[in-house]
Design a protein around this motif. Structure first.
Motif, PDB file in Angstrom:
ATOM      1  N   UNK A 246      39.644  44.350  44.385  1.00  0.00           N
ATOM      2  CA  UNK A 246      38.533  45.137  43.836  1.00  0.00           C
ATOM      3  C   UNK A 246      38.582  46.583  44.326  1.00  0.00           C
ATOM      4  N   UNK A 247      38.446  47.498  43.384  1.00  0.00           N
ATOM      5  CA  UNK A 247      38.237  48.899  43.747  1.00  0.00           C
ATOM      6  C   UNK A 247      36.758  49.117  44.064  1.00  0.00           C
ATOM      7  N   UNK A 248      35.911  48.400  43.354  1.00  0.00           N
ATOM      8  CA  UNK A 248      34.462  48.398  43.598  1.00  0.00           C
ATOM      9  C   UNK A 248      34.007  46.955  43.586  1.00  0.00           C
ATOM     10  N   UNK A 249      33.161  46.585  44.543  1.00  0.00           N
ATOM     11  CA  UNK A 249      32.709  45.205  44.611  1.00  0.00           C
ATOM     12  C   UNK A 249      31.339  45.132  45.272  1.00  0.00           C
ATOM     13  N   UNK A 250      30.430  44.402  44.645  1.00  0.00           N
ATOM     14  CA  UNK A 250      29.076  44.241  45.174  1.00  0.00           C
ATOM     15  C   UNK A 250      28.660  42.786  45.020  1.00  0.00           C
ATOM     16  N   UNK A 251      28.222  42.174  46.112  1.00  0.00           N
ATOM     17  CA  UNK A 251      27.766  40.788  46.080  1.00  0.00           C
ATOM     18  C   UNK A 251      26.252  40.753  46.190  1.00  0.00           C
ATOM     19  N   UNK A 252      25.621  40.075  45.246  1.00  0.00           N
ATOM     20  CA  UNK A 252      24.165  39.943  45.257  1.00  0.00           C
ATOM     21  C   UNK A 252      23.813  38.644  44.523  1.00  0.00           C
ATOM     22  N   UNK A 253      22.886  38.709  43.556  1.00  0.00           N
ATOM     23  CA  UNK A 253      22.531  37.520  42.793  1.00  0.00           C
ATOM     24  C   UNK A 253      21.036  37.241  42.844  1.00  0.00           C
ATOM     25  N   UNK A 254      20.599  36.156  42.241  1.00  0.00           N
ATOM     26  CA  UNK A 254      21.394  35.116  41.585  1.00  0.00           C
ATOM     27  C   UNK A 254      21.977  35.588  40.244  1.00  0.00           C
ATOM     28  N   UNK A 255      22.916  34.799  39.746  1.00  0.00           N
ATOM     29  CA  UNK A 255      23.494  35.068  38.435  1.00  0.00           C
ATOM     30  C   UNK A 255      22.453  34.795  37.363  1.00  0.00           C
ATOM     31  N   UNK A 256      22.489  35.602  36.314  1.00  0.00           N
ATOM     32  CA  UNK A 256      21.504  35.495  35.239  1.00  0.00           C
ATOM     33  C   UNK A 256      22.122  35.038  33.925  1.00  0.00           C
ATOM     34  N   UNK A 257      23.291  35.569  33.607  1.00  0.00           N
ATOM     35  CA  UNK A 257      23.967  35.265  32.342  1.00  0.00           C
ATOM     36  C   UNK A 257      25.425  34.937  32.631  1.00  0.00           C
ATOM     37  N   UNK A 258      25.917  33.884  32.004  1.00  0.00           N
ATOM     38  CA  UNK A 258      27.313  33.493  32.165  1.00  0.00           C
ATOM     39  C   UNK A 258      27.885  33.144  30.795  1.00  0.00           C
ATOM     40  N   UNK A 259      28.945  33.855  30.404  1.00  0.00           N
ATOM     41  CA  UNK A 259      29.602  33.655  29.114  1.00  0.00           C
ATOM     42  C   UNK A 259      28.599  33.682  27.961  1.00  0.00           C
ATOM     43  N   UNK A 260      27.711  34.652  28.021  1.00  0.00           N
ATOM     44  CA  UNK A 260      26.767  34.898  26.926  1.00  0.00           C
ATOM     45  C   UNK A 260      25.553  33.996  26.896  1.00  0.00           C
ATOM     46  N   UNK A 261      25.368  33.143  27.894  1.00  0.00           N
ATOM     47  CA  UNK A 261      24.228  32.231  27.919  1.00  0.00           C
ATOM     48  C   UNK A 261      23.425  32.420  29.201  1.00  0.00           C
ATOM     49  N   UNK A 262      22.115  32.231  29.098  1.00  0.00           N
ATOM     50  CA  UNK A 262      21.279  32.275  30.292  1.00  0.00           C
ATOM     51  C   UNK A 262      21.767  31.200  31.259  1.00  0.00           C
ATOM     52  N   UNK A 263      22.020  31.596  32.504  1.00  0.00           N
ATOM     53  CA  UNK A 263      22.570  30.678  33.494  1.00  0.00           C
ATOM     54  C   UNK A 263      21.867  30.930  34.823  1.00  0.00           C
ATOM     55  N   UNK A 264      21.069  29.968  35.271  1.00  0.00           N
ATOM     56  CA  UNK A 264      20.297  30.117  36.496  1.00  0.00           C
ATOM     57  C   UNK A 264      20.480  28.888  37.386  1.00  0.00           C
ATOM     58  N   UNK A 265      20.976  29.124  38.584  1.00  0.00           N
ATOM     59  CA  UNK A 265      21.098  28.071  39.583  1.00  0.00           C
ATOM     60  C   UNK A 265      21.011  28.698  40.973  1.00  0.00           C
ATOM     61  N   UNK A 266      19.881  29.372  41.261  1.00  0.00           N
ATOM     62  CA  UNK A 266      19.776  30.141  42.507  1.00  0.00           C
ATOM     63  C   UNK A 266      19.900  29.300  43.769  1.00  0.00           C
ATOM     64  N   UNK A 267      19.388  28.074  43.762  1.00  0.00           N
ATOM     65  CA  UNK A 267      19.468  27.242  44.957  1.00  0.00           C
ATOM     66  C   UNK A 267      20.916  26.894  45.286  1.00  0.00           C
ATOM     67  N   UNK A 268      21.712  26.596  44.262  1.00  0.00           N
ATOM     68  CA  UNK A 268      23.116  26.266  44.501  1.00  0.00           C
ATOM     69  C   UNK A 268      23.907  27.482  44.967  1.00  0.00           C
ATOM     70  N   UNK A 269      23.411  28.698  44.660  1.00  0.00           N
ATOM     71  CA  UNK A 269      24.069  29.916  45.125  1.00  0.00           C
ATOM     72  C   UNK A 269      23.710  30.235  46.573  1.00  0.00           C
ATOM     73  N   UNK A 270      22.664  29.575  47.099  1.00  0.00           N
ATOM     74  CA  UNK A 270      22.252  29.815  48.481  1.00  0.00           C
ATOM     75  C   UNK A 270      20.973  30.602  48.633  1.00  0.00           C
ATOM     76  N   UNK A 271      20.239  30.824  47.533  1.00  0.00           N
ATOM     77  CA  UNK A 271      18.992  31.592  47.601  1.00  0.00           C
ATOM     78  C   UNK A 271      17.800  30.661  47.811  1.00  0.00           C
ATOM     79  N   UNK A 272      16.980  30.979  48.815  1.00  0.00           N
ATOM     80  CA  UNK A 272      15.801  30.173  49.114  1.00  0.00           C
ATOM     81  C   UNK A 272      14.539  31.012  49.272  1.00  0.00           C
ATOM     82  N   UNK A 273      14.683  32.319  49.390  1.00  0.00           N
ATOM     83  CA  UNK A 273      13.535  33.205  49.607  1.00  0.00           C
ATOM     84  C   UNK A 273      12.612  33.167  48.394  1.00  0.00           C
TER      85      UNK A 273
END
Length: 384
Positions: A246-273
């Motif tokens: 990566x020349x530029x890279x930023x890690x955050x989340x959760x993911x919102x859209x994946x391959x053109x579809x709404x995609x939400x799985x914040x707990x599996x990504x590690x988000x609990x706040x």
């Protein structure tokens, strides 16, 4: 004393006694309820959602003011309330404009190399829109434009991001806007609220690691590779990204859209706040199926992750993820602060164009990266 007066004198005592007993009973019920951790968490989440909705309502009421013109020269001017950008009428998208099963977005099987062309040169586009009832500033970053560059700025002009062992502090947003002198400056990724203010997630800017941990395994990463190839990777679902590419890279989340579809799985990504999972002020970033531009969206309304995801999909995002939000949400355009954060920040996104040109070293790092130079984490600096 008459019986009537005696009766009237007893009534206040009976009323107080009754209320006292009710109070004791209510206190016992509440004590039993809040003794359970899950109940406490549910109550705090509900209270937070109500507070955010109240702020959103007040924000809507205050934002109905005469818009101020955006300056052409770099100035730092904090506005108390978000202003509508001039000459950009509010666009309302109906639900029918969203992608559906009959008209799905094109799927990119192979990463596309975006060639920079001088014919594409134009300033970064910032407009004010309303989609699906949510108002926001939309920043369009055209990767085919040879004068547009995106990077990460750190508080107090630090060379490396805060981590659990070292801190460089935070800084007022207006100071960072004045120092980086970019066409657009916006809040970046999450960071801790303690004294250390550790930035969460690995970071690469100008082909150099700003933060690295080999154990990093949470959230979603947006990366720009050689040839302006864009990728979005959710570590615990798709495996860790290769940050060294990566020349530029930023890690955050959760993911919102994946391959053109709404995609939400914040707990599996590690988000609990609860502040992330509930309703709040938000910022998001994504790109269309053509992968030739980035959409940076700064919301003016408080909304849920699901509502945020639907908006990102509606504006044409093929992939999208959430960025830091809440009191961190901030946006400046051409030196004017359109939306000031409610706290100091540790990191920001900075976008340059032909009117607000990138520093020479940023351009040089891009050229070196295209020729094969790759970031390598310095083991003497980055430790686990």
């Amino acid at each position: 004393m008459s019986k009537r007066k005696q009766s009237q004198g007893c009534r206040p005592i009976v009323r107080r006694t009754f209320l006292f007993l009710i109070g004791i009973a209510l206190a016992r019920v509440l004590a039993d309820y809040f003794a359970i951790a899950q109940n406490r968490n549910n109550f705090l989440t509900l209270a937070g959602q109500m507070w955010q909705k109240s702020l959103a309502f007040l924000s809507k009421q205050q934002s109905n003011q005469t818009p101020l013109p955006l300056p052409k020269n770099p100035v730092v001017k904090i506005q108390k309330n978000p202003q509508t950008l001039p000459n950009n009428p509010i666009v309302k998208a109906q639900e029918t404009t969203q992608p559906n099963a009959k008209n799905p977005p094109a799927v990119q099987s192979q990463p596309q190399i975006i060639r920079r062309s001088a014919n594409q040169a134009k300033p970064v586009q910032v407009s004010s829109k309303t989609v699906a009832g949510a108002s926001f500033y939309l920043t369009t970053i055209d990767l085919a434009d040879p004068e547009i560059y995106i990077t990460i700025g750190l508080a107090n002009d630090a060379a490396l991001a805060n981590n659990s062992q070292v801190t460089h502090g935070d800084e007022p947003f207006e100071n960072m806007v004045a120092r980086y002198r970019a066409a657009v400056v916006a809040n970046g990724t999450f960071f801790g609220k303690d004294d250390q203010k550790a930035v969460l997630g690995n970071m690469v800017a100008a082909g150099k690691f700003l933060k690295y941990s080999r154990w990093e395994n949470y959230g979603t990463t947006l990366g720009i590779k050689a040839g302006n190839q864009l990728e979005m990777v959710t570590a615990r679902i798709e495996g860790k990204p290769d940050w060294s590419q990566h020349w530029f890279s930023l890690t955050c989340g959760p993911r919102l859209v994946k391959q053109g579809k709404v995609w939400l799985s914040p707990l599996s990504e590690g988000f609990k706040d609860s502040h992330v999972l509930g309703v709040g002020s938000r910022t998001a970033i994504g790109f269309p199926a053509s992968r030739d531009k980035l959409f940076l969206v700064t919301f003016l309304d408080s909304l849920s992750l699901e509502a945020e995801a639907k908006v990102m999909r509606a504006i044409g995002c093929f992939e999208a993820m959430n960025l830091d939000g809440g009191a961190s949400v901030g946006l400046a355009h051409r030196g004017q602060i359109l939306l000031p954060p409610g706290r100091n920040l540790t990191n920001v996104l900075a976008v340059y164009d032909r009117e607000y040109p990138a520093p020479a070293q940023l351009k040089q790092s891009w050229e070196r990266f295209q020729k094969g130079d790759r970031p390598t984490p310095d083991k003497s600096v980055f430790f686990d």
